[in-house]
Design a protein around this motif. Sequence first.
Motif, PDB file in Angstrom:
ATOM      1  N   ASN A 160       0.807  -1.228   0.000  1.00 51.68           N
ATOM      2  CA  ASN A 160       0.000   0.000   0.000  1.00 51.68           C
ATOM      3  C   ASN A 160       0.836   1.274   0.000  1.00 51.68           C
ATOM      4  OD1 ASN A 160      -2.441  -1.460   0.076  1.00 51.68           O
ATOM      5  ND2 ASN A 160      -2.223  -1.765   2.291  1.00 51.68           N
ATOM      6  N   PHE A 161       2.110   1.153  -0.280  1.00 49.41           N
ATOM      7  CA  PHE A 161       2.954   2.341  -0.315  1.00 49.41           C
ATOM      8  C   PHE A 161       2.564   3.233  -1.498  1.00 49.41           C
ATOM      9  CE2 PHE A 161       7.016   1.276   2.266  1.00 49.41           C
ATOM     10  CZ  PHE A 161       6.249   0.771   3.281  1.00 49.41           C
ATOM     11  N   ILE A 162       2.831   4.516  -1.354  1.00 50.12           N
ATOM     12  CA  ILE A 162       2.603   5.457  -2.446  1.00 50.12           C
ATOM     13  C   ILE A 162       3.940   6.001  -2.927  1.00 50.12           C
ATOM     14  CG2 ILE A 162       0.317   6.097  -1.611  1.00 50.12           C
ATOM     15  CD1 ILE A 162       1.543   8.654  -0.464  1.00 50.12           C
ATOM     16  N   GLU A 163       3.931   6.598  -4.117  1.00 48.70           N
ATOM     17  CA  GLU A 163       5.154   7.153  -4.701  1.00 48.70           C
ATOM     18  C   GLU A 163       5.096   8.672  -4.633  1.00 48.70           C
ATOM     19  OE1 GLU A 163       7.580   5.232  -6.119  1.00 48.70           O
ATOM     20  OE2 GLU A 163       6.520   3.304  -5.902  1.00 48.70           O
ATOM     21  N   GLY A 164       6.236   9.277  -4.296  1.00 50.87           N
ATOM     22  CA  GLY A 164       6.262  10.735  -4.346  1.00 50.87           C
ATOM     23  C   GLY A 164       7.165  11.361  -3.306  1.00 50.87           C
ATOM     24  N   ASP A 165       6.899  12.648  -3.028  1.00 49.31           N
ATOM     25  CA  ASP A 165       7.686  13.452  -2.097  1.00 49.31           C
ATOM     26  C   ASP A 165       7.186  13.194  -0.670  1.00 49.31           C
ATOM     27  OD1 ASP A 165       9.056  15.321  -0.663  1.00 49.31           O
ATOM     28  OD2 ASP A 165       8.518  17.023  -1.936  1.00 49.31           O
ATOM     29  N   THR A 166       8.059  12.694   0.189  1.00 50.20           N
ATOM     30  CA  THR A 166       7.644  12.394   1.563  1.00 50.20           C
ATOM     31  C   THR A 166       7.375  13.658   2.376  1.00 50.20           C
ATOM     32  OG1 THR A 166       9.940  12.389   2.319  1.00 50.20           O
ATOM     33  CG2 THR A 166       9.011  10.285   1.576  1.00 50.20           C
ATOM     34  N   GLN A 167       8.043  14.761   2.000  1.00 43.59           N
ATOM     35  CA  GLN A 167       7.964  16.029   2.745  1.00 43.59           C
ATOM     36  C   GLN A 167       8.420  15.856   4.198  1.00 43.59           C
ATOM     37  OE1 GLN A 167       4.280  18.155   2.158  1.00 43.59           O
ATOM     38  NE2 GLN A 167       4.291  17.798  -0.037  1.00 43.59           N
ATOM     39  N   ILE A 168       9.378  14.986   4.394  1.00 45.60           N
ATOM     40  CA  ILE A 168       9.990  14.848   5.721  1.00 45.60           C
ATOM     41  C   ILE A 168      10.674  16.159   6.082  1.00 45.60           C
ATOM     42  CG2 ILE A 168      11.871  13.691   6.961  1.00 45.60           C
ATOM     43  CD1 ILE A 168      11.125  11.136   5.427  1.00 45.60           C
ATOM     44  N   ALA A 169      10.443  16.626   7.315  1.00 50.79           N
ATOM     45  CA  ALA A 169      10.969  17.930   7.724  1.00 50.79           C
ATOM     46  C   ALA A 169      12.206  17.825   8.611  1.00 50.79           C
ATOM     47  CB  ALA A 169       9.874  18.715   8.454  1.00 50.79           C
ATOM     48  N   SER A 170      12.362  16.687   9.287  1.00 52.56           N
ATOM     49  CA  SER A 170      13.540  16.478  10.139  1.00 52.56           C
ATOM     50  C   SER A 170      13.681  14.980  10.351  1.00 52.56           C
ATOM     51  CB  SER A 170      13.371  17.183  11.498  1.00 52.56           C
ATOM     52  OG  SER A 170      12.311  16.583  12.236  1.00 52.56           O
ATOM     53  N   ILE A 171      14.866  14.556  10.767  1.00 50.81           N
ATOM     54  CA  ILE A 171      15.055  13.126  11.049  1.00 50.81           C
ATOM     55  C   ILE A 171      15.692  12.995  12.421  1.00 50.81           C
ATOM     56  CG2 ILE A 171      16.093  10.961  10.313  1.00 50.81           C
ATOM     57  CD1 ILE A 171      16.072  11.989   7.458  1.00 50.81           C
ATOM     58  N   ASN A 172      14.953  12.392  13.332  1.00 51.49           N
ATOM     59  CA  ASN A 172      15.436  12.177  14.689  1.00 51.49           C
ATOM     60  C   ASN A 172      15.850  10.737  14.937  1.00 51.49           C
ATOM     61  OD1 ASN A 172      13.232  14.331  14.611  1.00 51.49           O
ATOM     62  ND2 ASN A 172      14.335  14.819  16.493  1.00 51.49           N
ATOM     63  N   ALA A 173      15.243   9.798  14.214  1.00 47.45           N
ATOM     64  CA  ALA A 173      15.515   8.385  14.494  1.00 47.45           C
ATOM     65  C   ALA A 173      15.363   7.566  13.222  1.00 47.45           C
ATOM     66  CB  ALA A 173      14.558   7.877  15.573  1.00 47.45           C
ATOM     67  N   LEU A 174      16.229   6.547  13.091  1.00 42.95           N
ATOM     68  CA  LEU A 174      16.161   5.570  12.004  1.00 42.95           C
ATOM     69  C   LEU A 174      16.066   4.177  12.605  1.00 42.95           C
ATOM     70  CD1 LEU A 174      19.110   6.692   9.659  1.00 42.95           C
ATOM     71  CD2 LEU A 174      16.687   7.273   9.390  1.00 42.95           C
ATOM     72  N   SER A 175      15.343   3.289  11.928  1.00 43.79           N
ATOM     73  CA  SER A 175      15.309   1.886  12.350  1.00 43.79           C
ATOM     74  C   SER A 175      14.833   1.035  11.183  1.00 43.79           C
ATOM     75  CB  SER A 175      14.365   1.703  13.545  1.00 43.79           C
ATOM     76  OG  SER A 175      14.374   0.361  13.976  1.00 43.79           O
ATOM     77  N   PHE A 176      15.473  -0.113  10.975  1.00 46.48           N
ATOM     78  CA  PHE A 176      15.058  -0.995   9.890  1.00 46.48           C
ATOM     79  C   PHE A 176      14.039  -2.016  10.363  1.00 46.48           C
ATOM     80  CE2 PHE A 176      18.484   0.564   7.274  1.00 46.48           C
ATOM     81  CZ  PHE A 176      17.959   0.427   5.988  1.00 46.48           C
ATOM     82  N   GLY A 177      13.090  -2.320   9.483  1.00 45.51           N
ATOM     83  CA  GLY A 177      12.152  -3.407   9.664  1.00 45.51           C
ATOM     84  C   GLY A 177      12.415  -4.461   8.610  1.00 45.51           C
ATOM     85  N   PRO A 178      11.451  -5.349   8.340  1.00 43.72           N
ATOM     86  CA  PRO A 178      11.635  -6.381   7.315  1.00 43.72           C
ATOM     87  C   PRO A 178      11.561  -5.781   5.903  1.00 43.72           C
ATOM     88  CG  PRO A 178       9.438  -6.496   8.254  1.00 43.72           C
ATOM     89  CD  PRO A 178      10.177  -5.453   9.037  1.00 43.72           C
ATOM     90  N   GLU A 179      11.961  -6.592   4.913  1.00 41.80           N
ATOM     91  CA  GLU A 179      11.865  -6.239   3.496  1.00 41.80           C
ATOM     92  C   GLU A 179      12.663  -4.977   3.151  1.00 41.80           C
ATOM     93  OE1 GLU A 179       7.894  -6.230   1.901  1.00 41.80           O
ATOM     94  OE2 GLU A 179       7.287  -7.992   3.037  1.00 41.80           O
ATOM     95  N   GLY A 180      13.696  -4.662   3.900  1.00 42.66           N
ATOM     96  CA  GLY A 180      14.499  -3.477   3.613  1.00 42.66           C
ATOM     97  C   GLY A 180      13.762  -2.180   3.842  1.00 42.66           C
ATOM     98  N   ILE A 181      12.740  -2.204   4.673  1.00 43.41           N
ATOM     99  CA  ILE A 181      11.953  -0.990   4.963  1.00 43.41           C
ATOM    100  C   ILE A 181      12.657  -0.185   6.052  1.00 43.41           C
ATOM    101  CG2 ILE A 181       9.772  -0.108   5.877  1.00 43.41           C
ATOM    102  CD1 ILE A 181       8.446  -2.639   4.677  1.00 43.41           C
ATOM    103  N   LEU A 182      12.910   1.085   5.743  1.00 40.64           N
ATOM    104  CA  LEU A 182      13.573   1.985   6.681  1.00 40.64           C
ATOM    105  C   LEU A 182      12.524   2.895   7.320  1.00 40.64           C
ATOM    106  CD1 LEU A 182      16.182   3.191   7.886  1.00 40.64           C
ATOM    107  CD2 LEU A 182      16.240   4.758   5.924  1.00 40.64           C
ATOM    108  N   PHE A 183      12.411   2.822   8.644  1.00 42.67           N
ATOM    109  CA  PHE A 183      11.497   3.701   9.370  1.00 42.67           C
ATOM    110  C   PHE A 183      12.237   4.968   9.771  1.00 42.67           C
ATOM    111  CE2 PHE A 183       9.717  -0.534   9.961  1.00 42.67           C
ATOM    112  CZ  PHE A 183       8.394  -0.310   9.587  1.00 42.67           C
ATOM    113  N   ILE A 184      11.593   6.092   9.537  1.00 49.56           N
ATOM    114  CA  ILE A 184      12.175   7.406   9.839  1.00 49.56           C
ATOM    115  C   ILE A 184      11.247   8.135  10.799  1.00 49.56           C
ATOM    116  CG2 ILE A 184      12.794   9.660   8.898  1.00 49.56           C
ATOM    117  CD1 ILE A 184      13.606   8.289   6.316  1.00 49.56           C
ATOM    118  N   GLY A 185      11.807   8.583  11.934  1.00 52.72           N
ATOM    119  CA  GLY A 185      11.046   9.385  12.883  1.00 52.72           C
ATOM    120  C   GLY A 185      11.321  10.861  12.663  1.00 52.72           C
ATOM    121  N   ASP A 186      10.263  11.632  12.455  1.00 53.12           N
ATOM    122  CA  ASP A 186      10.365  13.061  12.132  1.00 53.12           C
ATOM    123  C   ASP A 186       9.638  13.848  13.220  1.00 53.12           C
ATOM    124  OD1 ASP A 186      10.072  15.633  11.160  1.00 53.12           O
ATOM    125  OD2 ASP A 186       9.161  15.044   9.249  1.00 53.12           O
TER     126      ASP A 186
END
Length: 371
Positions: A31-57
């Motif tokens: 269900n992912f979408i394509e485009g500009d995430t508009q992330i404004a800051s990055i405080n935390a990174l963590s990997f999940g399965p399938e090479g998915i990178l979680f970003i905390g903003d």
Amino acid sequence: MKKILYRLMLCGVAVLTLSAIKKTDNSLTANFIEGDTQIASINALSFGPEGILFIGDSKNAAIYAIDTKDVTAKEKADEINMGDFDTKIAASLGTTVDNIKITDMAVNPISRAIYFSVNITDGTPVVLKLDGETFENVSLKKASYSKIELNDAVGVDDKDNRGRALRHWAISDMMYHKGKVMISGLSNKEFRSTFRSIPFPFTETQDFASLEIWHAAHGRFETYAPIKAFNVINIEGEDHLIAGYTCTPLVLFPIKDLTGKKHIKGRTVAELGGGNSPLDMIVFEKDGKPKFFMSNSSRPIMRIDYDDIVNFKESLTEEVKEFAATDGVTYDNLPFVYVKQMDNLDNENVVFLHIDGQGDLVLRSRSKKWM
């Protein structure tokens, strides 16, 4: 004969098509979408399965899941020893060290590639993937992603009793665990310290509990400071959050209780010394038992034995009277100081980013047998 071959080809195409559809439907990125995430800051990174990178903003008070498509498996990572690391990152971005801040690091457990988040002083957040000794920019403008905004995040203009802005701590640490993204940080509630758990793939569902701890260095119960670094420990078949706070209480919470917007009081099992803040916490098995490793702002890496945590049945409730004194669960100081980031690199090695004796920022791998 041609007709038979043609029918076989059609069958083959149909099988491949069905396989592709099945893979897509079952994928966590379906269900992912394509485009500009508009992330404004990055405080935390963590990997999940399938090479998915979680970003905390924290600025957006949101969690993003990015499909890195980095899924080529690699069992053992290459040895790493990179000096002047911040200079090299800045150069890759066309700027200088004084214009960047490295905010987190995470290893993809599939490819063993190391990812870094960098906030540039002009406000631009960047994710970089290390490839040999060069950096590949992971596009946040043209990404395949999913996003969820946090409910009741600490307000943009909220300040503590010293007048310091609190929004940065909307997200203080994050990890993926058993189908959920777990997040520590601050909320806009009376008891600000909050632990969230959000099922992934994201839906409208998110859960949280507010937290209270005994702070031995301060000699009082507290509810307003966020967990700075955490991990998970299984005690007698039940998962617990093992949480490090500034100054430096170590506290256990049963994860099953951290739901339903409840207010939960943790069990403080250690006071690891005032004048310090945890930066990172990792765990790996050594000699048949998990060992926990915590890097700190003002102390070396602490190594804590699983058995020492499990066998400590008490909860600290007395003040530690002497500045920087410790109590409760014991630890070993490892000879690695000023470690800013660390993670498991592969089954045999860790990777950490630290300031060495010459004052240089160095990225280095190290065998777990020497940890």
